[in-house]
Design a protein around this motif. Structure first.
Motif, PDB file in Angstrom:
ATOM      1  N   GLN A 185       0.982  -1.191   0.101  1.00  0.00           N
ATOM      2  CA  GLN A 185      -0.084   0.163  -0.435  1.00  0.00           C
ATOM      3  C   GLN A 185       1.159   1.574  -0.103  1.00  0.00           C
ATOM      4  OE1 GLN A 185      -3.597   2.254   2.164  1.00  0.00           O
ATOM      5  NE2 GLN A 185      -3.116   0.145   3.258  1.00  0.00           N
ATOM      6  N   ALA A 186       2.341   1.286   0.378  1.00  0.00           N
ATOM      7  CA  ALA A 186       3.045   2.459   0.916  1.00  0.00           C
ATOM      8  C   ALA A 186       3.267   2.768  -0.210  1.00  0.00           C
ATOM      9  CB  ALA A 186       4.380   2.451   2.110  1.00  0.00           C
ATOM     10  N   ALA A 187       3.668   2.147  -1.187  1.00  0.00           N
ATOM     11  CA  ALA A 187       4.474   1.593  -2.306  1.00  0.00           C
ATOM     12  C   ALA A 187       3.235   2.347  -3.144  1.00  0.00           C
ATOM     13  CB  ALA A 187       4.774   0.158  -3.035  1.00  0.00           C
ATOM     14  N   ALA A 188       2.196   1.760  -3.217  1.00  0.00           N
ATOM     15  CA  ALA A 188       0.939   2.741  -4.219  1.00  0.00           C
ATOM     16  C   ALA A 188       0.665   3.668  -4.033  1.00  0.00           C
ATOM     17  CB  ALA A 188      -0.123   1.190  -3.949  1.00  0.00           C
ATOM     18  N   ASP A 189       0.835   4.440  -2.663  1.00  0.00           N
ATOM     19  CA  ASP A 189       0.409   5.510  -1.701  1.00  0.00           C
ATOM     20  C   ASP A 189       1.604   6.631  -3.130  1.00  0.00           C
ATOM     21  OD1 ASP A 189      -1.700   4.709  -0.310  1.00  0.00           O
ATOM     22  OD2 ASP A 189      -0.377   5.059   1.534  1.00  0.00           O
ATOM     23  N   LEU A 190       3.111   5.726  -3.302  1.00  0.00           N
ATOM     24  CA  LEU A 190       3.843   7.050  -3.133  1.00  0.00           C
ATOM     25  C   LEU A 190       3.836   6.933  -5.444  1.00  0.00           C
ATOM     26  CD1 LEU A 190       6.930   5.170  -1.367  1.00  0.00           C
ATOM     27  CD2 LEU A 190       6.298   7.775  -0.819  1.00  0.00           C
ATOM     28  N   ILE A 191       3.701   6.258  -5.805  1.00  0.00           N
ATOM     29  CA  ILE A 191       3.049   6.120  -7.414  1.00  0.00           C
ATOM     30  C   ILE A 191       1.762   7.166  -7.212  1.00  0.00           C
ATOM     31  CG2 ILE A 191       2.422   4.654  -8.999  1.00  0.00           C
ATOM     32  CD1 ILE A 191       3.666   2.316  -7.918  1.00  0.00           C
ATOM     33  N   ALA A 192       1.059   7.351  -6.368  1.00  0.00           N
ATOM     34  CA  ALA A 192      -0.094   7.973  -6.157  1.00  0.00           C
ATOM     35  C   ALA A 192       0.591   9.032  -5.607  1.00  0.00           C
ATOM     36  CB  ALA A 192      -1.027   8.253  -5.262  1.00  0.00           C
ATOM     37  N   MET A 193       1.287   9.600  -5.004  1.00  0.00           N
ATOM     38  CA  MET A 193       2.217  11.076  -5.746  1.00  0.00           C
ATOM     39  C   MET A 193       2.479  11.776  -6.071  1.00  0.00           C
ATOM     40  SD  MET A 193       1.972  11.034  -1.083  1.00  0.00           S
ATOM     41  CE  MET A 193       2.658   9.479  -1.053  1.00  0.00           C
ATOM     42  N   LYS A 194       4.100  10.574  -6.619  1.00  0.00           N
ATOM     43  CA  LYS A 194       4.422  11.916  -7.767  1.00  0.00           C
ATOM     44  C   LYS A 194       3.781  11.715  -9.069  1.00  0.00           C
ATOM     45  CE  LYS A 194       8.744  11.182  -9.168  1.00  0.00           C
ATOM     46  NZ  LYS A 194       9.136  12.362  -9.519  1.00  0.00           N
ATOM     47  N   ASN A 195       2.705  10.582  -9.565  1.00  0.00           N
ATOM     48  CA  ASN A 195       2.262  10.816 -10.522  1.00  0.00           C
ATOM     49  C   ASN A 195       1.019  11.765 -10.466  1.00  0.00           C
ATOM     50  OD1 ASN A 195       2.765   8.685 -11.489  1.00  0.00           O
ATOM     51  ND2 ASN A 195       0.648   7.230 -11.586  1.00  0.00           N
ATOM     52  N   ALA A 196       0.915  12.679  -8.882  1.00  0.00           N
ATOM     53  CA  ALA A 196       0.193  13.958  -8.796  1.00  0.00           C
ATOM     54  C   ALA A 196       0.308  15.126  -8.982  1.00  0.00           C
ATOM     55  CB  ALA A 196      -0.920  13.713  -7.869  1.00  0.00           C
ATOM     56  N   GLY A 197       2.426  14.518  -9.539  1.00  0.00           N
ATOM     57  CA  GLY A 197       2.804  16.301  -8.909  1.00  0.00           C
ATOM     58  C   GLY A 197       4.008  16.766  -7.835  1.00  0.00           C
ATOM     59  N   CYS A 198       3.606  16.017  -6.780  1.00  0.00           N
ATOM     60  CA  CYS A 198       3.692  15.841  -5.378  1.00  0.00           C
ATOM     61  C   CYS A 198       5.628  16.550  -5.204  1.00  0.00           C
ATOM     62  CB  CYS A 198       3.469  14.821  -4.424  1.00  0.00           C
ATOM     63  SG  CYS A 198       2.095  14.568  -4.258  1.00  0.00           S
ATOM     64  N   THR A 199       6.025  17.498  -4.632  1.00  0.00           N
ATOM     65  CA  THR A 199       7.524  17.213  -4.871  1.00  0.00           C
ATOM     66  C   THR A 199       8.071  16.800  -3.240  1.00  0.00           C
ATOM     67  OG1 THR A 199       7.668  19.396  -4.573  1.00  0.00           O
ATOM     68  CG2 THR A 199       7.596  18.753  -6.805  1.00  0.00           C
ATOM     69  N   LYS A 200       7.163  18.060  -2.514  1.00  0.00           N
ATOM     70  CA  LYS A 200       8.027  17.570  -0.914  1.00  0.00           C
ATOM     71  C   LYS A 200       6.297  17.502  -0.323  1.00  0.00           C
ATOM     72  CE  LYS A 200      11.245  21.162  -0.729  1.00  0.00           C
ATOM     73  NZ  LYS A 200      11.912  22.403   0.016  1.00  0.00           N
ATOM     74  N   VAL A 201       6.644  15.760   0.677  1.00  0.00           N
ATOM     75  CA  VAL A 201       5.273  15.237   1.184  1.00  0.00           C
ATOM     76  C   VAL A 201       5.364  15.495   2.545  1.00  0.00           C
ATOM     77  CG1 VAL A 201       3.488  13.470   1.512  1.00  0.00           C
ATOM     78  CG2 VAL A 201       4.363  13.979  -0.985  1.00  0.00           C
ATOM     79  N   ALA A 202       4.882  16.041   3.400  1.00  0.00           N
ATOM     80  CA  ALA A 202       4.468  16.138   5.059  1.00  0.00           C
ATOM     81  C   ALA A 202       3.313  15.214   5.394  1.00  0.00           C
ATOM     82  CB  ALA A 202       4.400  17.341   5.161  1.00  0.00           C
ATOM     83  N   VAL A 203       4.122  14.436   5.964  1.00  0.00           N
ATOM     84  CA  VAL A 203       3.359  13.385   6.638  1.00  0.00           C
ATOM     85  C   VAL A 203       2.611  12.858   8.043  1.00  0.00           C
ATOM     86  CG1 VAL A 203       3.437  10.370   7.107  1.00  0.00           C
ATOM     87  CG2 VAL A 203       4.268  11.624   4.822  1.00  0.00           C
ATOM     88  N   ALA A 204       1.950  13.104   8.602  1.00  0.00           N
ATOM     89  CA  ALA A 204       1.335  12.209  10.308  1.00  0.00           C
ATOM     90  C   ALA A 204       0.209  11.405  10.264  1.00  0.00           C
ATOM     91  CB  ALA A 204       0.095  14.133  10.250  1.00  0.00           C
ATOM     92  N   ASN A 205       1.128  10.446  10.873  1.00  0.00           N
ATOM     93  CA  ASN A 205       0.000   9.652  11.669  1.00  0.00           C
ATOM     94  C   ASN A 205      -0.117   9.484  12.760  1.00  0.00           C
ATOM     95  OD1 ASN A 205       1.855   7.553  13.866  1.00  0.00           O
ATOM     96  ND2 ASN A 205       3.868   8.573  12.918  1.00  0.00           N
ATOM     97  N   ASP A 206      -1.415   8.077  13.452  1.00  0.00           N
ATOM     98  CA  ASP A 206      -2.278   8.900  14.877  1.00  0.00           C
ATOM     99  C   ASP A 206      -2.140   7.926  15.988  1.00  0.00           C
ATOM    100  OD1 ASP A 206      -2.572   6.071  13.901  1.00  0.00           O
ATOM    101  OD2 ASP A 206      -4.487   5.997  13.452  1.00  0.00           O
ATOM    102  N   LYS A 207      -0.347   7.095  15.404  1.00  0.00           N
ATOM    103  CA  LYS A 207       0.271   6.351  16.115  1.00  0.00           C
ATOM    104  C   LYS A 207      -0.522   5.128  16.698  1.00  0.00           C
ATOM    105  CE  LYS A 207       1.729  10.582  18.629  1.00  0.00           C
ATOM    106  NZ  LYS A 207       2.209  11.284  20.581  1.00  0.00           N
ATOM    107  N   GLU A 208      -1.642   4.879  15.535  1.00  0.00           N
ATOM    108  CA  GLU A 208      -1.569   2.853  16.406  1.00  0.00           C
ATOM    109  C   GLU A 208      -0.684   2.400  14.710  1.00  0.00           C
ATOM    110  OE1 GLU A 208      -6.077   3.298  15.387  1.00  0.00           O
ATOM    111  OE2 GLU A 208      -6.943   3.783  17.334  1.00  0.00           O
ATOM    112  N   ALA A 209      -0.929   1.151  15.845  1.00  0.00           N
ATOM    113  CA  ALA A 209      -0.017   0.097  14.696  1.00  0.00           C
ATOM    114  C   ALA A 209       0.092   0.094  13.313  1.00  0.00           C
ATOM    115  CB  ALA A 209      -0.726  -1.252  15.434  1.00  0.00           C
ATOM    116  N   TYR A 210      -1.164   0.782  12.857  1.00  0.00           N
ATOM    117  CA  TYR A 210      -1.799   0.602  11.713  1.00  0.00           C
ATOM    118  C   TYR A 210      -1.293   1.920  10.762  1.00  0.00           C
ATOM    119  CZ  TYR A 210      -4.300   2.596   7.118  1.00  0.00           C
ATOM    120  OH  TYR A 210      -4.593   3.313   5.894  1.00  0.00           O
ATOM    121  N   GLY A 211      -1.756   3.304  11.088  1.00  0.00           N
ATOM    122  CA  GLY A 211      -0.894   4.231  10.603  1.00  0.00           C
ATOM    123  C   GLY A 211       0.803   3.965  10.754  1.00  0.00           C
TER     124      GLY A 211
END
Length: 426
Positions: A185-211
């Motif tokens: 899934q992470a790789a798929a998300d990175l592909i999506a962000m790259k295709n969308a033209g993202c140059t700098k991405v800020a990531v936030a997580n909810d501190k749970e195992a999944y996030g």
């Protein structure tokens, strides 16, 4: 874990809810037609454990409906065995989401049931961290229709020390899942962000195992997809606002934002605050937020101004494109009246069919937990509504694709394309 296109009212249609005192868990029970649901040597108990209160119901209600549809189509039977299905709630009204104590209570209830042969859950990876060891000690076969956290089954990068061994005190694996893990899934998300033209991405997580796990994997895999991540920040899900965080994201020069977590853990508010600080920033999320309770203002989600900027991934793709998708949608509409159910409905349908067909294939041994478990791990090429798949030695599915969804003008997540990454951490 999670998405919804059409709202459904009520958890389950046509089934009476009953209170179950054991271990403080709550459930609804669906005995087969003509069966007492509790007596007879040819009766097997199977369970689901999902959050049936809070924002996740946008996905779990249709998932339970899918399970019931599969059971109904099988006539309430698995070969020679009559099936007594009980839907357990792993959430609480106070939490508005899954609760560790409720997850443990559900698992203990099933572990103490001598007629239990199959357990469908959990929806949230953190809940599975609680239930897997309990069910493992009782030898109960457990299959999740939604968990993606890598540490439940592997020690791949993104897992925590001691994982996954600490979840299997007997030394024998008892847990499988039918959705691809977060390294995919992470790789798929990175592909999506790259295709969308993202140059700098800020990531936030909810501190749970999944996030936290998904956020970590984004950082580990970013180099393979040419995406720059400016920060990975664990946030307090109960915070009233995230304006200070949003100001920091702006100062980092981020043009895209990714939230790794579930809707009920502050996803909507943090997206609003980042949008207010950076109105042009694109907003992304994993399956934990790929639901209309996040993407649609009418359902309590983000404002309409964010619709054109919002994308998310979920293991489910275009339902009509699945081998059994069209027939499933037709049957689901006939039973529940919804023509466009949340895609997790088909995962509920498949996880039930998987259990029923495995039990049926064992004949007189269908009530044997060990026989069911052995048969599940032996599956290598199962034809199903999701396509042909099997399980590896860890219990992970061989399916490798994620669907990318975009919010339409009404705020509903709509399938856009299939993403099948070729590079993941190992």
């Amino acid at each position: 874990m999670r998405f919804r296109r059409t709202a459904l009212t009520g958890c389950v249609l046509g089934v009476a809810a009953i209170a179950v005192a054991a271990c403080g868990s709550s459930s609804s029970s669906s005995p087969a037609s003509g069966s007492s649901g509790s007596g007879g040597s040819k009766t097997i108990d199977i369970y689901s454990s999902l959050p049936l209160q809070g924002a996740s119901t946008a996905q779990t209600d249709p998932m339970v409906n899918g399970m019931k549809l599969a059971l109904d189509q099988a006539g309430g039977k698995a070969g020679q065995w009559t099936i007594n299905y009980q839907s357990l709630d792993d959430s609480t009204a106070a939490a508005g989401k899954w609760d560790p104590s409720q997850c443990a209570a559900n698992a203990r209830k099933v572990a103490s049931d001598t007629k239990a042969a199959y357990y469908m859950g959990e929806f949230n990876s953190g809940c599975s961290e609680v239930s897997i060891p309990i069910l493992n000690q009782a030898g109960v076969p457990q299959v999740s229709p939604a968990n993606t956290y890598v540490g439940l089954t592997t020690n791949l990068p993104g897992s925590a020390p001691g994982e996954p061994q600490k979840y299997y005190p007997t030394g024998t694996r008892t847990y499988l899942r039918i959705v691809p893990i977060d390294s995919i899934q992470a790789a798929a998300d990175l592909i999506a962000m790259k295709n969308a033209g993202c140059t700098k991405v800020a990531v936030a997580n909810d501190k749970e195992a999944y996030g936290q796990g998904l956020a970590t994997l984004l950082g580990l895999e970013k180099g393979s997809y040419g995406v720059t991540i400016t920060s990975n920040t664990g946030v307090d899900p109960t915070a009233p606002n995230f304006r200070s965080y949003a100001a920091t994201v702006k100062s980092q020069g981020a043009d895209c934002f990714f939230f790794a977590g579930i809707v009920s853990n502050g996803a909507v508010q943090i997206a609003k605050d980042v949008h207010a600080a950076i109105p042009t920033a694109k907003v992304f999320g994993g399956d934990g937020v790929c639901t209309d309770t996040f993407t649609s203002a009418a359902k309590g989600g983000v404002p309409a101004s964010l619709y054109p900027l919002t994308q998310c991934t979920v293991a489910t793709q275009d339902l009509k494109a699945y081998p059994g998708g069209v027939d499933f949608l037709k049957a689901y509409k006939a039973k529940y009246g919804a023509s466009n159910p949340d895609p997790y409905a088909i995962y509920g349908y498949e996880v039930m069919k998987l259990g029923l067909q495995t039990i049926a294939s064992l004949g007189a041994q269908g009530n044997s937990k060990s026989a069911v478990l052995k048969a599940l791990f032996a599956i290598k090429a199962r034809p199903s509504v999701l396509g042909t798949y099997g399980f590896d030695k860890n219990g992970d599915t061989t399916l490798k694709s994620y669907g990318l969804y975009k919010a339409n003008s009404s705020g509903d997540p709509v399938f856009f394309q299939t993403l099948t990454p070729t590079k993941t951490v190992s």
